[in-house]
Design a protein around this motif. Structure first.
Motif, PDB file in Angstrom:
ATOM      1  N   LEU C 154       0.841  -1.199   0.000  1.00 53.36           N
ATOM      2  CA  LEU C 154       0.000   0.000   0.000  1.00 53.36           C
ATOM      3  C   LEU C 154       0.879   1.254   0.000  1.00 53.36           C
ATOM      4  O   LEU C 154       0.634   2.212  -0.737  1.00 53.36           O
ATOM      5  N   GLN C 155       1.912   1.228   0.850  1.00 49.18           N
ATOM      6  CA  GLN C 155       2.817   2.374   0.925  1.00 49.18           C
ATOM      7  C   GLN C 155       3.516   2.606  -0.407  1.00 49.18           C
ATOM      8  O   GLN C 155       3.660   3.744  -0.858  1.00 49.18           O
ATOM      9  N   MET C 156       3.946   1.503  -1.039  1.00 50.07           N
ATOM     10  CA  MET C 156       4.621   1.627  -2.336  1.00 50.07           C
ATOM     11  C   MET C 156       3.700   2.281  -3.349  1.00 50.07           C
ATOM     12  O   MET C 156       4.097   3.197  -4.084  1.00 50.07           O
ATOM     13  N   ALA C 157       2.453   1.842  -3.380  1.00 46.12           N
ATOM     14  CA  ALA C 157       1.511   2.405  -4.356  1.00 46.12           C
ATOM     15  C   ALA C 157       1.215   3.861  -4.012  1.00 46.12           C
ATOM     16  O   ALA C 157       1.130   4.717  -4.900  1.00 46.12           O
ATOM     17  N   ALA C 158       1.067   4.160  -2.710  1.00 49.56           N
ATOM     18  CA  ALA C 158       0.774   5.536  -2.302  1.00 49.56           C
ATOM     19  C   ALA C 158       1.921   6.452  -2.700  1.00 49.56           C
ATOM     20  O   ALA C 158       1.721   7.585  -3.138  1.00 49.56           O
ATOM     21  N   GLU C 159       3.149   5.951  -2.557  1.00 51.46           N
ATOM     22  CA  GLU C 159       4.315   6.733  -2.910  1.00 51.46           C
ATOM     23  C   GLU C 159       4.344   7.032  -4.408  1.00 51.46           C
ATOM     24  O   GLU C 159       4.528   8.163  -4.834  1.00 51.46           O
ATOM     25  N   SER C 160       4.105   5.993  -5.213  1.00 53.81           N
ATOM     26  CA  SER C 160       4.228   6.224  -6.654  1.00 53.81           C
ATOM     27  C   SER C 160       3.022   6.962  -7.215  1.00 53.81           C
ATOM     28  O   SER C 160       3.147   7.757  -8.126  1.00 53.81           O
ATOM     29  N   GLN C 161       1.820   6.732  -6.635  1.00 48.57           N
ATOM     30  CA  GLN C 161       0.636   7.401  -7.195  1.00 48.57           C
ATOM     31  C   GLN C 161       0.364   8.760  -6.582  1.00 48.57           C
ATOM     32  O   GLN C 161      -0.151   9.660  -7.231  1.00 48.57           O
ATOM     33  N   LEU C 162       0.649   8.892  -5.270  1.00 50.01           N
ATOM     34  CA  LEU C 162       0.265  10.138  -4.589  1.00 50.01           C
ATOM     35  C   LEU C 162       1.461  10.909  -4.055  1.00 50.01           C
ATOM     36  O   LEU C 162       1.308  11.986  -3.494  1.00 50.01           O
ATOM     37  N   GLY C 163       2.665  10.305  -4.158  1.00 53.07           N
ATOM     38  CA  GLY C 163       3.846  10.989  -3.675  1.00 53.07           C
ATOM     39  C   GLY C 163       3.983  11.004  -2.161  1.00 53.07           C
ATOM     40  O   GLY C 163       4.837  11.668  -1.589  1.00 53.07           O
ATOM     41  N   TYR C 165       4.052   8.174   0.892  1.00 57.72           N
ATOM     42  CA  TYR C 165       3.898   6.763   1.258  1.00 57.72           C
ATOM     43  C   TYR C 165       3.039   6.574   2.494  1.00 57.72           C
ATOM     44  O   TYR C 165       2.384   5.557   2.662  1.00 57.72           O
ATOM     45  N   ALA C 166       3.000   7.590   3.349  1.00 57.04           N
ATOM     46  CA  ALA C 166       2.277   7.428   4.621  1.00 57.04           C
ATOM     47  C   ALA C 166       0.836   7.896   4.538  1.00 57.04           C
ATOM     48  O   ALA C 166       0.167   8.037   5.554  1.00 57.04           O
ATOM     49  N   ALA C 167       0.343   8.118   3.329  1.00 61.29           N
ATOM     50  CA  ALA C 167      -0.987   8.706   3.145  1.00 61.29           C
ATOM     51  C   ALA C 167      -2.088   7.987   3.896  1.00 61.29           C
ATOM     52  O   ALA C 167      -3.037   8.594   4.371  1.00 61.29           O
ATOM     53  N   PHE C 168      -1.981   6.671   4.013  1.00 60.42           N
ATOM     54  CA  PHE C 168      -3.079   5.920   4.622  1.00 60.42           C
ATOM     55  C   PHE C 168      -2.693   5.277   5.939  1.00 60.42           C
ATOM     56  O   PHE C 168      -3.419   4.453   6.467  1.00 60.42           O
ATOM     57  N   ASP C 169      -1.526   5.674   6.495  1.00 64.38           N
ATOM     58  CA  ASP C 169      -1.053   5.008   7.710  1.00 64.38           C
ATOM     59  C   ASP C 169      -1.980   5.178   8.898  1.00 64.38           C
ATOM     60  O   ASP C 169      -1.947   4.391   9.828  1.00 64.38           O
ATOM     61  N   ASP C 170      -2.792   6.226   8.886  1.00 66.98           N
ATOM     62  CA  ASP C 170      -3.709   6.435  10.018  1.00 66.98           C
ATOM     63  C   ASP C 170      -5.089   5.873   9.743  1.00 66.98           C
ATOM     64  O   ASP C 170      -6.028   6.135  10.485  1.00 66.98           O
ATOM     65  N   GLN C 171      -5.197   5.107   8.665  1.00 67.34           N
ATOM     66  CA  GLN C 171      -6.525   4.588   8.336  1.00 67.34           C
ATOM     67  C   GLN C 171      -6.542   3.070   8.288  1.00 67.34           C
ATOM     68  O   GLN C 171      -7.392   2.469   7.658  1.00 67.34           O
ATOM     69  N   LEU C 172      -5.592   2.449   8.980  1.00 61.52           N
ATOM     70  CA  LEU C 172      -5.487   0.999   8.920  1.00 61.52           C
ATOM     71  C   LEU C 172      -6.329   0.344   9.998  1.00 61.52           C
ATOM     72  O   LEU C 172      -6.464   0.870  11.104  1.00 61.52           O
ATOM     73  N   VAL C 173      -6.880  -0.804   9.677  1.00 61.79           N
ATOM     74  CA  VAL C 173      -7.598  -1.594  10.668  1.00 61.79           C
ATOM     75  C   VAL C 173      -6.987  -2.991  10.674  1.00 61.79           C
ATOM     76  O   VAL C 173      -7.084  -3.717   9.703  1.00 61.79           O
ATOM     77  N   THR C 305      11.774   4.782   3.397  1.00 61.49           N
ATOM     78  CA  THR C 305      10.712   5.343   4.223  1.00 61.49           C
ATOM     79  C   THR C 305      11.091   5.397   5.698  1.00 61.49           C
ATOM     80  O   THR C 305      10.323   5.860   6.531  1.00 61.49           O
ATOM     81  N   GLY C 306      12.282   4.889   6.007  1.00 65.54           N
ATOM     82  CA  GLY C 306      12.711   4.969   7.395  1.00 65.54           C
ATOM     83  C   GLY C 306      12.241   3.829   8.261  1.00 65.54           C
ATOM     84  O   GLY C 306      12.496   3.786   9.465  1.00 65.54           O
TER      85      GLY C 306
END
Lengths: 257, 205, 320
Positions: C154-163, C165-173, C305-306
């Protein structure tokens, strides 16, 4: 030798710290299982700087506070109506006895099925956790005040709304604060266990989630730092609310009944 | 003279107990009527009925029109100390509670009447028993009623204080042309204060 | 005795207790069992074959080794990590990212074999979403845990599509795959599920569900989904190590042959129709091999991404 309780506590804590550090450095435990306190404190600093620890703590605290206020309003309404409408009084008692023993975390799966993984679901769980002890406390308190001043109310024909602002609310303010204390501790614990087990139910990242996340990244020192943060919040808040009792003396409503 | 209140054949039960059986009573204008009796003889109950707090009885009660003309609270009461003033309000606020429209100067003159003008800002916990009852009296007076009901108001006070307050009641009654119905179990108080005394026994006439 | 002396004695006792408990760890005990951890999903099919056909027992017998074999199912990887760390596990099967996180945090473990390559898909019910860019802060993404391969994909896709990587890190279940299916089925449109076979097809049975992201697109190349890992301790016990590797190899070969017997077995275990299973294998939705692919890609990304503190070399990652 000083006999103050503070001295006892400090001494005990120092011994624990020494034992911990010895065990962490010389014991047969890998760092990931048993990190040294220095590492934990460093992590704590890092979490404040980089992972917005303070913000997450505030998020968790605000969820509990909002839930507390909602619970208080519901409890007040139920108690008030209960005085005048026996139907409400009896059924409030019924609901209380059935719902009160259920821990919030046990209800969560059902609530999620009904409301999804939303902030509504989270608030429902929180309110449930905090409401019932408040209902018990406030119904008793309100009944006590109502019956004490009943003749006054009737003789001087004090209208309903003015009764609330001049007699009921000031009369039960002690108990409201006592209710807040209980509600806070139940709410805080429920929130953290919900966050730890179910992750973020709702929109904000909180301390329970932080601990869970740290575990997933094998950051044991971070996990422990998170636990320290939770404990600090809990203690701070419980003594802030305790200070609220001092406000009551200042206003002049304590030890007068 | 025409009575202000006329009670005929009053019967009341509390569960199995018959509290009154055919009680007859009249309250005349500008008198101090003392209702006396031991505890449990129903004196508070009678007072409550007079105050229109209790409508669960049989019999006739006639009340003069002038009692309720132009007054919101026709039957104000002075209670025993423990259920008296609200502890979280000061003297002035306690009086305002029952008469929200009352003007400041009238409030202060009422307090002067009961000799509490200097303590108008004080809280009940700063007042002695006697002072609290004075405030209670001022509170009742604030209602501008024709009649004043008093339910053992001086029961917890000592002899000298009682006498002073009894004199105060007499003075107020004359000054404000009030009718007073006063309940007590104390014989001496009844004799000192009452223009007429009605004795309640377990068997009522 | 004065208070101070009392406290010091207590302290000493506590220290002794801790030292004692340390000494009785299992390291000094003769091996009486092999404990193997696996998780939920078709990706672990070779292990089911191993279990059902007793392949490990056969290998151990050939090597004249007598031990009890214990299989443990875990819902997420961090439990496997923790179990291994405290000495309660010999062999585990996890995704590459959780393995790397463990390594980065000082675990003395490496990959000994690949297990499976698989379709890993992000599935949504909300018809207004076509891709990651359509997601709002109200959406929730169900996956096994933060730091899992699904999360990294998910992070990889967020990085390449939205720039970011952490875009959805607070929305995980975090839910295990089976629980995730239940939540996805009964939950609202705000839920998405990032999962693997056979759960993908279960999710796709839901009204309006469709795949909006495929793992391979995130990585950009073929990658191994699940690898087998063990700690140095187990690796050093050569006889057991080799026995396990051989048994695993056999199991993978059996599945690759795809006999009817195997298909029936797996169909029952995973509750999917045989034909579907056949199609999956044929179309390479899921495939099994000892090879390990994509290590570099994950390693570099997670360093960027650290999440990892360094980039690992192959020697640090794989036994032999």
């Amino acid at each position: 030798m000083l006999k103050k309780p503070v001295v006892y506590r400090l001494f005990f804590i120092s011994i624990l710290i020494i034992i911990w550090e010895l065990a962490a450095h010389f014991g047969p435990y890998p760092d990931a299982l048993f990190p040294s306190l220095v590492a934990v404190v460093k992590r704590l600093g890092m979490l404040v700087m980089e992972e917005a620890l303070l913000l997450k703590a505030l998020n968790s605290i605000s969820i509990v506070l909002i839930g507390m206020i909602i619970s208080a309003l519901i409890a007040l309404t139920l108690s008030l109506l209960g005085i005048y409408l026996p139907f409400i009084k009896e059924n409030t008692k019924l609901l209380n006895s059935v719902a009160s023993p259920l821990p919030g975390i046990a209800l969560l799966p059902i609530v999620i099925l009904w409301l999804g993984l939303t902030s509504k679901a989270m608030m429902l769980i929180m309110v449930h956790a905090m409401l019932w002890p408040m209902v018990t406390t406030l119904t008793l308190a309100l009944e006590r005040v109502h019956f004490k001043y009943l003749r006054l109310i009737k003789v001087f024909k004090i209208p309903f709304w003015r009764r609330i602002s001049t007699i009921y609310l000031p009369g039960i303010i002690n108990d409201v604060f006592a209710g807040f204390e209980i509600a806070w501790s139940r709410g805080w614990r429920t929130l953290l266990s919900v966050e730890m087990i179910f992750g973020i139910v709702g929109s904000h990242s909180g301390l329970g989630w932080l601990i869970y996340e740290r575990r997933m990244y094998m950051d044991t020192a971070g996990m422990l730092a998170g636990l320290i943060a939770i404990a600090v919040c809990g203690v701070l808040f419980e003594s802030v609310l305790f200070k609220a009792k001092r406000w009551e003396v200042f206003i002049g409503t304590t030890d007068l009944h | 003279m025409e009575p202000l209140i006329s009670i005929k054949n009053l019967k009341k039960r509390f569960g199995k107990e018959q509290v009154f059986e055919n009680l007859n009573l009249e309250v005349f204008k500008e008198e101090i009527l003392v209702i006396m009796g031991a505890s449990g003889s129903g004196k508070s109950t009678l007072l409550n009925i007079i105050a229109e707090l209790d409508s669960d009885y049989e019999g006739e009660i006639w009340r003069a029109k002038e009692l309720s003309e132009g007054v919101t609270i026709p039957y104000p009461m002075v209670f025993q100390e423990s259920e008296s003033l609200l502890p979280w309000m000061n003297v002035m606020e306690n009086i305002r509670l029952v008469a929200p429209q009352i003007k400041d100067d009238r409030l202060m003159s009422l307090l002067k009447e009961v000799e509490m003008a200097d303590d108008h800002h004080k809280y009940p916990k700063e007042l002695s028993g006697g002072m609290k009852q004075r405030v209670g009296i001022a509170r009742a007076l604030a209602c501008r009623s024709k009649i004043l009901l008093m339910d053992e108001p001086f029961a917890s006070l000592d002899g000298m204080l009682r006498a002073k307050l009894q004199d105060l009641i007499r003075t107020i009654k004359v000054r404000d042309a009030l009718t007073v119905v006063f309940v007590t179990h104390d014989q001496a108080e009844a004799e000192r204060l009452g223009d007429r005394i009605i004795q309640l026994n377990t068997k009522m006439k | 005795m004065s208070l101070v002396k009392r406290l010091l004695v207590m302290g000493l006792l506590m220290i002794l207790l801790i030292a004692y408990s340390g000494c009785t760890s299992e390291k000094h005990v003769e091996k009486t069992k092999i404990i193997i951890a696996d998780q939920f999903g078709l990706a672990y099919a070779p292990l089911e074959v191993m279990k059902s056909y007793g392949l490990l027992e056969k290998e151990l017998k050939n090597a004249n080794l007598e031990v009890e074999i214990v299989w443990q199912k875990f819902g997420n990887t961090s439990s496997i990590r923790e179990a291994m760390l405290s000495g309660g596990l010999d062999v585990g099967f996890v995704g590459i990212p959780p393995f790397l996180i463990g390594l980065d945090n000082g675990m003395d473990w490496k990959i000994f074999s690949g297990l499976s390559e698989s379709q890993v898909s992000l599935i949504a019910k909300d018809s207004s979403i076509d891709g990651l860019a359509d997601l709002t802060s109200e959406h929730r993404i169900i996956l096994p845990q933060p730091g899992s391969i699904q999360h990294i994909l998910l992070q990889m896709a967020a990085e390449s599509q939205l720039g970011n990587y952490a875009a959805f890190d607070d929305q995980l279940v975090p839910l295990s795959h089976p629980d995730g299916v239940i939540a996805f089925e009964s939950g609202g449109l705000e839920q998405l599920h990032f999962t693997a076979p056979p759960y993908i097809s279960k999710d796709l049975n839901v009204n309006g569900a469709r795949t909006i992201l495929e793992g391979k697109d995130s990585v950009g190349e073929d990658y191994t989904f699940i690898v087998g890992i063990c700690q140095r301790e187990f690796y050093d016990q050569k006889a057991f190590y080799e026995a396990f590797k051989s048994a695993l190899r056999r199991s993978i070969e059996e599945i690759q042959l795809g006999s009817d017997e195997i298909l029936t077995l797996l169909s029952e275990i995973y509750e999917i129709p045989k034909d579907e299973l056949k199609a999956d294998l044929r179309e390479k939705t899921i495939s099994f091999s000892e090879e390990v692919k994509g290590l570099d890609r994950f390693s570099e990304f997670m360093f960027k991404t650290g999440t990892l503190s360094k980039v690992f070399t192959v020697e640090e990652l794989v036994w032999e």
